[in-house]
Design a protein around this motif. Structure first.
Motif, mmCIF file in Angstrom:
data_model
loop_
_atom_site.group_PDB
_atom_site.id
_atom_site.type_symbol
_atom_site.label_atom_id
_atom_site.label_comp_id
_atom_site.label_asym_id
_atom_site.label_seq_id
_atom_site.Cartn_x
_atom_site.Cartn_y
_atom_site.Cartn_z
ATOM 1 N N GLY A 157 0.802 -1.211 0.000
ATOM 2 C CA GLY A 157 0.000 0.000 0.000
ATOM 3 C C GLY A 157 0.831 1.254 0.000
ATOM 4 N N PRO A 172 -8.158 -3.319 4.604
ATOM 5 C CA PRO A 172 -7.805 -2.793 3.282
ATOM 6 C C PRO A 172 -8.713 -1.622 2.935
ATOM 7 N N GLY A 176 -4.872 0.732 -0.629
ATOM 8 C CA GLY A 176 -4.360 -0.636 -0.748
ATOM 9 C C GLY A 176 -4.310 -1.251 0.636
ATOM 10 N N LEU A 179 -4.772 -6.223 1.306
ATOM 11 C CA LEU A 179 -5.638 -6.707 0.232
ATOM 12 C C LEU A 179 -5.821 -8.219 0.285
ATOM 13 N N ASN A 181 -4.897 -10.533 -1.650
ATOM 14 C CA ASN A 181 -5.338 -11.043 -2.951
ATOM 15 C C ASN A 181 -4.254 -11.956 -3.508
ATOM 16 N N TYR A 240 -9.695 3.358 -6.634
ATOM 17 C CA TYR A 240 -9.464 2.139 -5.872
ATOM 18 C C TYR A 240 -8.309 1.366 -6.490
ATOM 19 N N MET A 252 -11.197 -4.538 -7.755
ATOM 20 C CA MET A 252 -11.336 -4.879 -6.340
ATOM 21 C C MET A 252 -12.400 -4.016 -5.689
ATOM 22 N N MET A 254 -13.864 -3.333 -1.468
ATOM 23 C CA MET A 254 -13.738 -3.624 -0.046
ATOM 24 C C MET A 254 -14.859 -2.928 0.719
ATOM 25 N N THR A 297 -12.212 -12.389 -1.915
ATOM 26 C CA THR A 297 -10.785 -12.290 -1.635
ATOM 27 C C THR A 297 -10.488 -12.724 -0.215
ATOM 28 N N GLY A 305 -13.302 -8.381 1.186
ATOM 29 C CA GLY A 305 -12.856 -8.095 -0.167
ATOM 30 C C GLY A 305 -13.475 -9.007 -1.214
ATOM 31 N N HIS A 307 -12.852 -9.594 -5.598
ATOM 32 C CA HIS A 307 -12.132 -9.157 -6.796
ATOM 33 C C HIS A 307 -12.719 -9.814 -8.037
#
Length: 316
Positions: A157, A172, A176, A179, A181, A240, A252, A254, A297, A305, A307
């Motif tokens: 981030g 998150p 960032g 994440l 991910n 984002y 993504m 959140m 995520t 999250g 994605h």
């Protein structure tokens, strides 16, 4: 000519569990430079018990001995400033290589946390051996379950907006951060909106392997070293984080409500498609229903999250 820089994890180069726009950069690099960042994972409570054959890496032991202030759960290396980055720009993070930094990792859960806290109201910690040569780990359950590693950084981030002040690494957000991910590993690219001059990039929370959802709280938490190429993209405002791999474009979303996280990831994908093609938002919405895969995520960081993944070559 791009240069290569190295930033090791020491008591002076880490923050334990925090992002803050006020943190001074430890390193300033040119756009396009490569930064090799050593990252370590785990507080003292997550270390193997005394007498274990699993050794705590010296860098991590030194950080524990220094007892740095702690807010959130992750030890971050950084921040690194990139010359020319200004609010409204995008920081492009190309993850060129990930090195394994230890011969073990951990995975645990605890009361009042995780996706099913009511089902598992107790504490459990597994210390999981890693075979660096084979790039695999053996989970000590049953007769032992061997998993191939697919390492990535759970936390990457930039500095958040200044008005947020000091924030935990747990959630998150638009900067960032955590994440989690698993698609954003070696060979992937992460795009982050810049909120303050220099962007101020930090990374940590190394994961050896993780399933989508990260349901019990942890992945295989372990020490990793990342080779990050940091570049500034001017005049490309982004609300984002987004990412791409050699095969997919990734949006993504959140939010504490998983439905809202899904809506955010969908809106981000619709916006991405419409901005890169001659398709209307309505066209993109229908295409998402036909050709974009949306994944959960993670469900354990407060801000959950989702994605979306669009295969490259379908549109552009």
């Amino acid at each position: 000519m791009p240069r290569t820089h190295r930033l090791d994890a020491t008591p002076e180069t880490i923050r334990f569990g925090t992002f803050d726009a006020a943190y001074a950069p430890l390193l300033e690099v040119e756009s396009g430079d490569l930064v090799v960042m050593q990252c370590v994972s785990g507080g003292p409570e997550a270390m193997p018990p005394a007498g274990s054959p699993l050794a705590v890496p010296p860098a991590l032991a030194a950080i524990h001995a220094a007892q740095p202030p702690r807010l959130g759960p992750h030890i971050l290396t950084g921040p690194v400033a990139v010359k020319g980055a200004e609010p409204g720009d995008v920081l492009r993070v190309d993850i060129e290589r990930i090195e394994l930094g230890a011969d073990w990792g951990f995975c645990g859960f605890r009361p009042l946390a995780g996706t099913l806290p009511e089902d598992f109201p107790f504490r459990r910690m597994l210390h999981i051996p890693v075979d660096r040569a084979a790039r695999s780990c053996t989970v000590p359950v049953g007769g032992g379950v061997t998993l191939p590693l697919s390492p990535f950084f759970g936390v990457m981030g930039v500095a958040p907006p200044a008005e947020w002040g000091t924030i935990s690494t747990k959630e998150p957000r638009a900067h960032g951060g955590n994440l989690d991910n698993k698609e954003i590993g070696e060979g992937a690219t992460l795009f982050l909106p810049v909120h303050r001059p220099g962007a101020l990039f930090s990374a940590g929370d190394g994961h050896g392997v993780q399933g989508d959802g990260e349901v019990c709280i942890n992945a295989l938490e372990m020490c990793l070293t990342g080779h990050f190429r940091l570049s500034v993209e001017k005049g490309a405002p982004l609300a984002y984080p987004r990412a791409e791999t050699p095969t997919h474009f990734i949006s993504m979303g959140m939010h504490e409500d998983l439905d809202e996280a899904m809506r955010k990831a969908l809106r981000e994908m619709i916006s991405f498609i419409a901005s890169r093609s001659n398709l209307s938002p309505a066209d993109a919405y229908q295409l998402c229903s036909l050709a974009v895969d949306f994944h959960v995520t993670q469900t354990v960081n407060g801000e959950k999250g989702v994605h979306g993944m669009l295969r490259k070559g379908l549109l552009f």
